[in-house]
Design an enzyme around this catalytic site. Structure first.
Site, PDB file in Angstrom:
ATOM      1  N   HIS A  66      -1.994   7.441   3.446  1.00  0.00           N
ATOM      2  CA  HIS A  66      -3.837   7.424   3.423  1.00  0.00           C
ATOM      3  C   HIS A  66      -4.322   8.228   4.411  1.00  0.00           C
ATOM      4  CE1 HIS A  66      -2.447   4.227   0.732  1.00  0.00           C
ATOM      5  NE2 HIS A  66      -3.688   4.288   0.040  1.00  0.00           N
ATOM      6  N   PHE A  68      -3.253   4.383  12.041  1.00  0.00           N
ATOM      7  CA  PHE A  68      -2.727   3.562  12.716  1.00  0.00           C
ATOM      8  C   PHE A  68      -1.393   4.140  13.375  1.00  0.00           C
ATOM      9  CE2 PHE A  68      -4.681   0.113  10.230  1.00  0.00           C
ATOM     10  CZ  PHE A  68      -5.720   0.101  10.654  1.00  0.00           C
ATOM     11  N   SER A  76       0.781  -1.215  -0.005  1.00  0.00           N
ATOM     12  CA  SER A  76      -0.028   0.135   0.018  1.00  0.00           C
ATOM     13  C   SER A  76       0.890   1.114  -0.236  1.00  0.00           C
ATOM     14  CB  SER A  76      -0.923  -0.033   1.302  1.00  0.00           C
ATOM     15  OG  SER A  76      -1.864  -1.106   1.295  1.00  0.00           O
ATOM     16  N   GLU A  91       1.862  -1.921  15.219  1.00  0.00           N
ATOM     17  CA  GLU A  91       2.151  -0.738  14.811  1.00  0.00           C
ATOM     18  C   GLU A  91       2.920   0.085  15.893  1.00  0.00           C
ATOM     19  OE1 GLU A  91      -1.367  -1.764  12.369  1.00  0.00           O
ATOM     20  OE2 GLU A  91      -0.793  -1.628  14.405  1.00  0.00           O
TER      21      GLU A  91
END
Length: 339
Positions: free
Chosen positions: A134, A108, A62, A83
């Site tokens: 994102h 995140f 991604s 994360e």
């Protein structure tokens, strides 16, 4: 990874899922828009700099960290869906001489990892670059858990943390290059990676110094990240209506370019801030604080962004339309301010 688990085309905007309305394409083939250059650029830097290391939390496709992994596998770590651990690991590696880039969705990295960013990275001044991609409402269909609207407000309150929003692919290249020798920790906010071009070439940048991308004497629009391009389009419309509009890319949210803010107040008398974030405590609030503390009066001013609410699920372009974060919406908001 099983084929059904690979959703990189969805996240990168090339999949024909049937989930997006025509406005999500803005009349363009998304494959023609520059994709993420994050991994490619860092791989280029790493060719000549042994300090670069990249970590991701199971999102290498991604954010295109896999482009880095393909060329420098010995300096790439996929920590899986962990994360917070990723950020702490990045800090540990940074303490050993690496400049580390820890990348995952902004929802995140910033929201889950605030404590680790503050305590493990910013406080000891580690050269960690937490990369939140994102961001904003760009993952519209995934809902509140994946929207990242609070990150600018959170990150700018952490001492000794530089907060930067990349504008487009060339600007991201400039940010990554300049970050290599920047002291201390950074939060780098990215969009979907398919951001319309603002800079035809890689610009020369200085963290903490805004870029005036358009001149004007009647209104200043301060934008950051994904809102710079639609602000420029809005400025063209406003100028055609006789409103000479300055546009400033305030890509560094912290530390803020106070000089540019005060120049806008002095030169144009009207200021509109635009951000794909909760307008509470974000870029607009930072600029409002600057103006108030400087004793500026008689200025028309408005913070424009997402109101203090949870955003509904929907196509990103439809959400930009809903919250007036596209060019027509920014134009409308500016005209309301100038009434």
């Amino acid at each position: 990874m099983a084929d059904w688990q690979d959703q990189s085309e969805i996240f990168n905007g090339t999949a024909n899922t049937g989930l997006r309305d025509t406005r999500s394409f803005d009349g363009k083939d998304t494959r023609a828009i520059p994709a993420f250059v994050f991994g490619e650029e860092l791989a280029d830097i790493a060719d000549n700099d042994p300090r670069v290391a990249v970590l991701t939390a199971d999102l290498g496709r991604s954010n295109r960290a896999i482009d880095f992994a393909a060329r420098h596998p010995e300096r790439f770590v996929n920590v899986g869906i962990a994360e917070k651990n990723m950020i702490t690991m990045a800090a540990g590696m940074a303490s050993c001489g690496y400049v580390t880039f820890a990348a995952t969705f902004a929802s995140f990295s910033a929201l889950l990892g605030t404590e680790q960013i503050r305590t493990d990275c910013a406080y000891p001044k580690m050269p960690v670059r937490v990369v939140g991609h994102h961001s904003g409402i760009s993952m519209g269909f995934y809902g509140t858990s994946h929207h990242s609207l609070e990150d600018l407000g959170l990150m700018r309150t952490i001492a000794d943390l530089t907060v930067v929003c990349a504008t487009d692919a060339n600007h991201l290249r400039a940010v990554l290059r300049a970050s290599m020798d920047h002291p201390g920790a950074m939060y780098i906010r990215l969009g979907r990676g398919r951001d319309p071009e603002v800079y035809a070439d890689v610009p020369q940048i200085e963290f903490g110094k805004a870029i005036r991308v358009r001149e004007g004497k009647d209104l200043t629009i301060f934008a950051t990240g994904s809102t710079v391009h639609p602000s420029l389009v809005a400025a063209e419309t406003l100028t055609a209506q006789g409103i000479q509009t300055r546009v400033v890319d305030m890509f560094t949210v912290s530390p803020l370019d106070v000089t540019e803010v005060l120049a806008a107040a002095r030169d144009t008398g009207a200021v509109l801030t635009v951000e794909e974030a909760n307008r509470t405590n974000g870029l607009g609030t930072a600029i409002a604080e600057t103006l108030f503390e400087a004793g500026v009066s008689g200025l028309r001013f408005k913070r424009h962004g997402v109101p203090d609410e949870h955003v509904p699920v929907g196509p990103p372009a439809a959400l930009y339309d809903l919250y007036k974060l596209d060019a027509p919406g920014i134009t409308h908001t500016a005209l309301e301010l100038l009434k």
